[in-house]
Scaffold this active site. Structure first.
Site, PDB file in Angstrom:
ATOM      1  N   ASP A  30      -2.359  10.523  -2.773  1.00 50.51           N
ATOM      2  CA  ASP A  30      -2.738   9.590  -3.598  1.00 50.51           C
ATOM      3  C   ASP A  30      -2.876  10.053  -4.901  1.00 50.51           C
ATOM      4  OD1 ASP A  30      -3.400   8.210  -0.938  1.00 50.51           O
ATOM      5  OD2 ASP A  30      -2.899   6.746  -2.156  1.00 50.51           O
ATOM      6  N   ARG A  75      -7.219  -0.795  -7.096  1.00 52.46           N
ATOM      7  CA  ARG A  75      -7.535   0.520  -6.454  1.00 52.46           C
ATOM      8  C   ARG A  75      -7.615   1.728  -7.492  1.00 52.46           C
ATOM      9  NH1 ARG A  75      -4.419   1.051  -0.905  1.00 52.46           N
ATOM     10  NH2 ARG A  75      -6.304   2.091  -0.331  1.00 52.46           N
ATOM     11  N   ASN A  95      -5.727  12.271  -0.181  1.00 46.96           N
ATOM     12  CA  ASN A  95      -4.907  11.445   0.643  1.00 46.96           C
ATOM     13  C   ASN A  95      -5.828  10.660   1.825  1.00 46.96           C
ATOM     14  OD1 ASN A  95      -2.150  10.542   1.480  1.00 46.96           O
ATOM     15  ND2 ASN A  95      -2.439  11.794   3.298  1.00 46.96           N
ATOM     16  N   LYS A  96      -5.119   9.814   2.451  1.00 47.08           N
ATOM     17  CA  LYS A  96      -5.733   9.149   3.536  1.00 47.08           C
ATOM     18  C   LYS A  96      -6.803   9.829   4.316  1.00 47.08           C
ATOM     19  CE  LYS A  96      -5.368   5.524   3.896  1.00 47.08           C
ATOM     20  NZ  LYS A  96      -6.582   4.625   3.394  1.00 47.08           N
ATOM     21  N   ARG A 122       0.889  -1.413   0.001  1.00 52.14           N
ATOM     22  CA  ARG A 122       0.076   0.029  -0.189  1.00 52.14           C
ATOM     23  C   ARG A 122       0.719   1.167   0.106  1.00 52.14           C
ATOM     24  NH1 ARG A 122       1.974   1.817   3.721  1.00 52.14           N
ATOM     25  NH2 ARG A 122       0.576   3.738   3.538  1.00 52.14           N
ATOM     26  N   GLY A 123       0.150   2.299  -0.170  1.00 53.82           N
ATOM     27  CA  GLY A 123       0.957   3.505  -0.286  1.00 53.82           C
ATOM     28  C   GLY A 123       1.224   3.876  -1.838  1.00 53.82           C
ATOM     29  N   ALA A 124       0.732   5.091  -2.315  1.00 51.11           N
ATOM     30  CA  ALA A 124       0.409   5.416  -3.608  1.00 51.11           C
ATOM     31  C   ALA A 124       1.859   4.908  -4.674  1.00 51.11           C
ATOM     32  CB  ALA A 124       0.299   6.988  -3.986  1.00 51.11           C
ATOM     33  N   GLN A 172      -2.853   2.615   9.872  1.00 52.89           N
ATOM     34  CA  GLN A 172      -1.604   2.781   9.128  1.00 52.89           C
ATOM     35  C   GLN A 172      -0.550   3.366   9.965  1.00 52.89           C
ATOM     36  OE1 GLN A 172      -4.221   2.902   7.755  1.00 52.89           O
ATOM     37  NE2 GLN A 172      -4.417   2.332   5.600  1.00 52.89           N
TER      38      GLN A 172
HETATM   39  O1  MRU Z   1      -4.753   3.040   1.978  1.00 57.62           O
HETATM   40  P1  MRU Z   1      -3.432   3.302   1.808  1.00 57.62           P
HETATM   41  O2  MRU Z   1      -2.700   3.019   3.185  1.00 57.62           O
HETATM   42  O3  MRU Z   1      -2.532   2.904   0.439  1.00 57.62           O
HETATM   43  O4  MRU Z   1      -3.181   5.003   1.931  1.00 57.62           O
HETATM   44  C1  MRU Z   1      -2.031   5.542   1.817  1.00 57.62           C
HETATM   45  C2  MRU Z   1      -1.957   6.955   1.708  1.00 57.62           C
HETATM   46  O5  MRU Z   1      -2.864   7.740   1.935  1.00 57.62           O
HETATM   47  C3  MRU Z   1      -0.687   7.836   1.628  1.00 57.62           C
HETATM   48  O6  MRU Z   1      -0.416   8.783   2.388  1.00 57.62           O
HETATM   49  C4  MRU Z   1      -0.347   7.909   0.172  1.00 57.62           C
HETATM   50  O7  MRU Z   1      -0.423   6.843  -0.657  1.00 57.62           O
HETATM   51  C5  MRU Z   1       0.962   8.437   0.030  1.00 57.62           C
HETATM   52  S1  MRU Z   1       2.235   7.045   0.317  1.00 57.62           S
HETATM   53  C6  MRU Z   1       3.676   8.120  -0.039  1.00 57.62           C
END
Ligand code: MRU
Length: 345
Positions: A241, A94, A251-252, A51-53, A200
């Site tokens: 994201d 996603r 973002n999250k 996970r994470g963009a 997270q």
């Molecule tokens: O659902 P996730 O854990 O993939 O969400 C991640 C985030 O919102 C991060 O802040 C974003 O992807 C940037 S990661 C460098």
């Protein structure tokens, strides 16, 4: 940087498998898994094992490299037709993080330049998937350098979710300057939001910072404003994201509330992301597709039901912070201050 960098996703040298850190198991267990099938990578992305963009972009490109191994015996045209269909499925794993679609489109464009045969297509995709990873590593470092210049010494940084080493090929986006400050011997500590509902911040950000020796304090998401009202916070650093052309940033879920609290308390609010997270095709935030996830993530805590059966749940995985609340967007290309007007890459 002194501590060993985390490698959340790594395509094997023969491009037949991808190794991931299973982030669903942290912090209780550090488990690595070897994935051999495209559908296993798609599942890992959907269940947030990866996970994470930026990391899901790297994983998406790796999935395409694995897929291409099935077409080494056919002509380039046939390989490409099949890989485009698979790419549609991988990119849809996603919807919100633009990096996934961006990475899949990029390797398919690379593949389209190959005219000889499927083996050459597979080799080109594998090389490009590796390049995406290497470039992400360099982008993390550049983001860290640009953002470090914005921090006093010592500094307290508040963050949300995980935009660290576990979310990228390198040292993260939001956490890159934190690691850079720590490595430079500067005073740096982090306040990490727990990040409901999948934790997270508590599970991953606190784990990786603690592992690196960076002081970290975990608060629940509802505590951010109160923390700012009672403590000095020098900056909020979050990842992204997808950044729309006008600077609105997905973002999250919970990032928007943190931005409002930061504005109310005069704390600068920075978004840190690679340039590839900017989506010039999305004019503003209302056009960003927000992923909604299963109700069980909200109704259950660690397997125990905490919401009465039959009660409705709203569970968007992301929110949009309006550009007006963002002090600056920091990419590998530098510090971009409002008004944000982003042209094509
Ligand atoms: O659902 P996730 O854990 O993939 O969400 C991640 C985030 O919102 C991060 O802040 C974003 O992807 C940037 S990661 C460098």
């Amino acid at each position: 940087v002194t501590h060993a960098a985390l490698v959340p996703v790594m395509l094997a040298a023969d491009a037949r498998s991808v190794r991931i850190i299973d982030q669903r198991r942290l912090p209780a267990e550090f488990v690595e898994r070897e994935l051999h099938m495209v559908d296993d990578v798609i599942d890992a992305i959907q269940t947030l094992a990866v996970r994470g963009a930026p990391a899901i972009g790297i994983a998406g490109a790796a999935a395409m490299a694995i897929a291409a191994q099935d077409y080494t015996m056919v002509d380039a045209r046939t390989a490409l037709v099949n890989l485009r269909l698979i790419g549609t499925r991988v990119a849809a794993a996603r919807p919100t993080a633009v990096n996934l679609r961006w990475a899949v489109d990029r390797v398919l464009m690379t593949a389209a330049r190959v005219t000889s045969d499927g083996a050459a297509v597979a080799a080109a995709i594998a090389a490009d998937a590796q390049a995406i990873r290497d470039e992400d590593l360099a982008m993390s470092a550049a983001i860290g350098t640009h953002a470090l210049a914005l921090l006093p010494d010592p500094a307290v940084v508040m963050t949300h979710c995980n935009a660290g080493g576990l979310a990228t090929a390198g040292l993260g986006t939001a956490l890159a300057p934190v690691y850079a400050a720590h490595a430079a011997g500067r005073g740096i500590s982090v306040v990490a939001d727990e990040t409901r509902p999948l934790l997270q911040g508590a599970r991953l950000t606190a784990w990786e910072l603690h592992r690196a020796g960076v002081p970290v304090t975990v608060i629940t998401d509802a505590m951010g404003a109160a923390y700012m009202a009672t403590h000095a916070v020098d900056a909020v650093f979050v990842g992204a994201d997808r950044i729309a052309a006008n600077g609105d940033t997905a973002n999250k879920i919970g990032t928007y509330a943190l931005a409002l609290a930061a504005r109310a308390h005069g704390v600068p609010f920075y978004v840190l992301a690679p340039w590839s997270t900017i989506d010039a095709d999305t004019p503003s935030g209302e056009h960003i597709v927000i992923e909604h996830r299963g109700a069980d993530e909200v109704t259950h805590v660690a397997g125990t039901r905490t919401v009465p059966d039959g009660v409705a749940v709203w569970n968007p995985a992301f929110d949009v912070t309006p550009a007006a609340l963002i002090t600056a967007i920091i990419t590998d290309r530098g510090v971009h201050r409002s008004p944000f007007a982003v042209g094509p890459a």
